[in-house]
Write an enzyme that holds these catalytic residues in place. Structure first.
Site, short mmCIF file in Angstrom:
data_model
loop_
_atom_site.label_atom_id
_atom_site.label_comp_id
_atom_site.label_asym_id
_atom_site.label_seq_id
_atom_site.Cartn_x
_atom_site.Cartn_y
_atom_site.Cartn_z
N TYR A 31 -11.96 -4.36 6.88
CA TYR A 31 -10.65 -4.11 7.50
C TYR A 31 -10.75 -3.06 8.61
CZ TYR A 31 -5.92 -2.43 8.19
OH TYR A 31 -4.74 -2.05 8.78
N HIS A 32 -11.32 -1.91 8.29
CA HIS A 32 -11.36 -0.83 9.26
C HIS A 32 -12.36 -1.09 10.38
CE1 HIS A 32 -9.38 1.33 5.91
NE2 HIS A 32 -8.71 1.87 6.90
N ASP B 295 -8.12 13.96 9.15
CA ASP B 295 -7.92 12.61 9.68
C ASP B 295 -9.22 12.07 10.25
OD1 ASP B 295 -6.92 10.27 10.91
OD2 ASP B 295 -6.51 11.37 12.75
N HIS C 27 -9.56 8.85 11.44
CA HIS C 27 -9.35 7.76 12.39
C HIS C 27 -9.75 8.25 13.78
CE1 HIS C 27 -6.58 6.00 9.28
NE2 HIS C 27 -7.22 4.93 9.69
N TYR D 149 0.86 -1.18 0.00
CA TYR D 149 0.00 0.00 0.00
C TYR D 149 0.90 1.23 0.00
CZ TYR D 149 -3.73 3.10 1.80
OH TYR D 149 -4.66 4.09 1.99
N LYS E 156 -10.76 16.81 16.69
CA LYS E 156 -10.00 16.20 15.61
C LYS E 156 -9.86 17.22 14.48
CE LYS E 156 -9.86 12.08 14.29
NZ LYS E 156 -8.46 11.91 14.69
#
Length: 693
Positions: free
Chosen positions: A169-170, A555, A557, A15, A551
């Site tokens: 995945y996340h 981003d 996450h 990646y 935040k």
């Protein structure tokens, strides 16, 4: 060597993407020369969220976690001298997936490629963006329409392309259990397939072609027996759903097709050399069993918890795959777990639990309804909180973090700042200047002429108006998007036009509904922290201590920020958390309006050096410079030193795993800022800390 013909290896990817299209192109060509068999493109956050590099929200984010692609010129440079007709390219892109596929197709056309031969994947899973990754743009309904239109277009025009890579995945990175990971991904698949079917864009007799192009992108954690069983369960459930719900009789079209990026959540900053064996174990989970073997694998680098991996680090991960595929005898045998009673029992259990959860979500109205209600997000935040509590209690062992912590000096990180790659700060200014030049110099014709001809262009404004007309109606949006790509429209202009029609969406945070994960019985660390919070609030005469969790930047996450918010709430704080994607101005304004005692900033994208000082300066200018600001994220040591010098009270990185202890440290900083005496040592807590705020 057995008599059986050796299987072909899976596609091997890393990646990658950073800084500029030119730098990323050089990296891709170098990786292909080393034996990598496919490309996996990482885009930067402005590209993922539909902003040009000169937008206010893009500041500090350009080229950091991927490559900026702002228009057709960038896509040309990204794949220069790479024949796209011969390549298998995975693009990790979701909200703006249609736009990036359009740019890719036009770049391929300009190379002379037959687009019907293009092979690759666009992730294009917006549901997990609402739940865990945070690069969503539009509301669920319009987002599902974009996905639907892309799938219909590719089935008809790019039949070898995987138009969606449903991404669990996340979900695991956000704390999902195996049951949640499978159930939420399958519920997303059902929502997507129902939408394509109901759109009428693909005839019923060809619906098997749609099912055959649906792929999945999954996570493999270190519990590799459980992970292998998870993949077998995934395959069984997919076969059942596609046959029973959609009537697909062709077994080949019902095949569960998936790629893997192994777990990054479990990679540690402490003793990072241990990440190598973690990565190997996680890879084995999706390669050892032939009946549950991934079609494509990409591995993280050992130092991703420290910062951006260097080319050498990525090469090491590629070599791990190559040693297994080419030196071992793995590919010479049929499934070595067939007939195992242990494996079968675990798979049966997972299948039963997942089908029950899928039914529960369908009763709510499906995945989109479960997103909008906050159910899915709330469940993930709760699962993650429980996992974190187990780690802090020592129930889940992490070598080098909460056990076996004593270590020799690590030669790999002796030069800690040299152990990762950094992005030249001048890259952003260069990219901003270049997009200004692109807008000034792009070809503008006097008439709308596009109509699919890759070498004749409408004006950008004509193309954008055509896109808005299509969005306001019901036609497939792909052709209008291709016309925008050919006209020289930018990423921000394309997304901005659709924002005008569709609006934007702020996903539920899941914080308010999360249950208490850590108890506060007398004698526990949580009890002591609650006492510190209450005592400090009394001394300040403020009723309750107030913490703003912010935040800044793009981003998405948010897992760490959510866990800090939940634990601070449980410790007695009044928590102000407005979710992701805020400007420094919005954060400082909220801190003043809410009269908070502390501001906690969470940034994992690397933009801390630009955004945190901005917040500090705005607070000082407003006369609130005495409010302590703490920062958590993937922050290299040199940057942490610079942030503290700029006025940050404390910096937390992934090695700081004890959230309760972090909350205690926050109280200490509030006391220090308000010139309160330190609490006596009987009540003081020593910080040990993990995943940052």
């Amino acid at each position: 060597m057995t008599e059986r013909q050796k299987d072909r290896p899976w596609l091997m990817r890393t990646y990658a993407g950073h800084s500029t299209a030119e730098a990323s192109n050089e990296l891709y060509r170098r990786n292909l020369a080393k034996g990598q068999t496919g490309l996996s493109v990482a885009f930067d956050l402005p590209t993922q969220t539909g902003y040009d590099p000169d937008h206010i929200l893009a500041r500090g984010e350009v080229g950091r976690v991927g490559v900026p692609v702002s228009h057709l010129g960038d896509m040309r440079r990204l794949f220069q001298d790479i024949p796209l007709e011969q390549m298998n390219t995975s693009m990790t892109i979701n909200a703006t997936a249609m736009w990036l596929l359009a740019l890719y197709q036009v770049a391929a056309e300009e190379q002379g490629a037959d687009i019907s031969q293009l092979q690759g994947t666009t992730q294009n899973d917006i549901v997990k963006e609402y739940l865990s990754r945070g690069t969503h743009v539009f509301p669920p309904g319009p987002s599902l329409r974009l996905t639907t239109d892309m799938i219909a277009y590719t089935v008809n025009h790019i039949p070898k392309w995987n138009p969606i890579n449903i991404c669990s995945y996340h979900l695991q990175e956000a704390g999902a259990t195996p049951v949640q990971e499978i159930s939420y991904a399958m519920s997303t698949a059902i929502a997507v397939l129902d939408s394509v079917r109901d759109s009428g864009q693909v005839p019923e007799e060809r619906f098997g072609e749609v099912v055959a192009r649906i792929s999945f992108f999954v996570n493999a954690g270190v519990r590799f027996i459980e992970e292998m069983c998870k993949m077998r369960a995934f395959g069984r459930i997919w076969d059942k759903v596609t046959k029973e719900r959609y009537g697909i009789e062709n077994a080949k079209q019902r095949r569960f097709r998936y790629g893997v990026q192994v777990n990054s959540l479990g990679l540690t900053e402490a003793q990072p050399e241990n990440n190598v064996q973690r990565i190997v174990l996680e890879m084995l989970a999706v390669t050892l069993s032939k009946d549950a073997r991934a079609r494509a694998v990409q591995l993280p680098a050992w130092n991703e918890a420290l910062g951006l991996p260097r080319p050498w680090d990525q090469q090491w991960s590629l070599r791990i795959q190559q040693v297994l595929a080419h030196e071992s005898d793995l590919l010479e045998y049929d499934d070595i777990f067939a007939g195992s009673h242990v494996i079968e029992a675990k798979v049966d259990s997972l299948v039963a639990d997942c089908l029950a959860e899928i039914d529960r979500i369908q009763e709510m109205g499906g995945a989109m309804a479960a997103v909008e209600s906050g159910y899915l997000k709330g469940e993930l935040v709760s699962s993650h909180a429980e996992r974190r509590a187990r780690i802090e209690a020592g129930e889940d062992k992490i070598v080098g973090v909460n056990c076996f912590e004593q270590t020799e000096e690590n030669p790999l990180t002796a030069d800690l700042d040299g152990a990762i790659m950094t992005v030249d700060p001048a890259t952003e200014a260069f990219t901003v200047e270049r997009i200004g030049r692109w807008r000034a110099e792009r070809q503008e014709s006097s008439d709308r002429q596009g109509n699919g001809d890759p070498f004749v262009f409408p004006t950008t404004q004509q193309a954008l108006e055509r896109l808005k007309e299509a969005a306001a109606g019901t036609e497939n949006l792909m052709e209008a998007t291709l016309e925008c790509a050919r006209a020289g429209v930018t990423t921000g202009e394309w997304a901005g036009a659709l924002r005008e029609v569709f609006g934007e969406f702020r996903a539920p945070t899941g914080v308010s509904s999360a249950p208490v994960a850590v108890t506060a019985e007398p004698g526990t660390p949580m009890h002591e922290v609650r006492e510190k919070v209450a005592r400090t609030a009394d001394e300040l005469g403020s009723g309750r201590l107030r913490l703003l969790v912010g935040k800044p930047g793009l981003d998405g996450h948010s897992n760490g920020a959510e866990q800090i918010a939940v634990r601070a709430r449980d410790a007695g704080f009044e928590v102000v958390y407005q979710g992701i994607r805020l400007t420094p101005e919005e954060i400082s304004s909220a801190a003043l309006a809410e009269d908070v005692h502390c501001v906690g900033l969470s940034i994992l994208s690397g933009s801390h050096s630009a955004l945190v000082p901005d917040v500090l300066e705005r607070l000082r200018t407003a006369g609130a410079g005495d409010i302590p600001v703490i920062v958590g994220g993937i922050i290299p040591n040199a940057d942490a030193v610079a942030l503290r010098a700029a006025g940050v009270a404390a910096v937390f990185t992934p090695k700081d795993f004890g959230i309760t202890e972090i909350i205690g440290r926050i109280v200490d900083e509030i006391r220090k800022a308000n010139k309160l005496a330190p609490l006596d040592t009987d009540n003081a807590l020593v910080a040990s800390t993990e995943v940052p705020a």
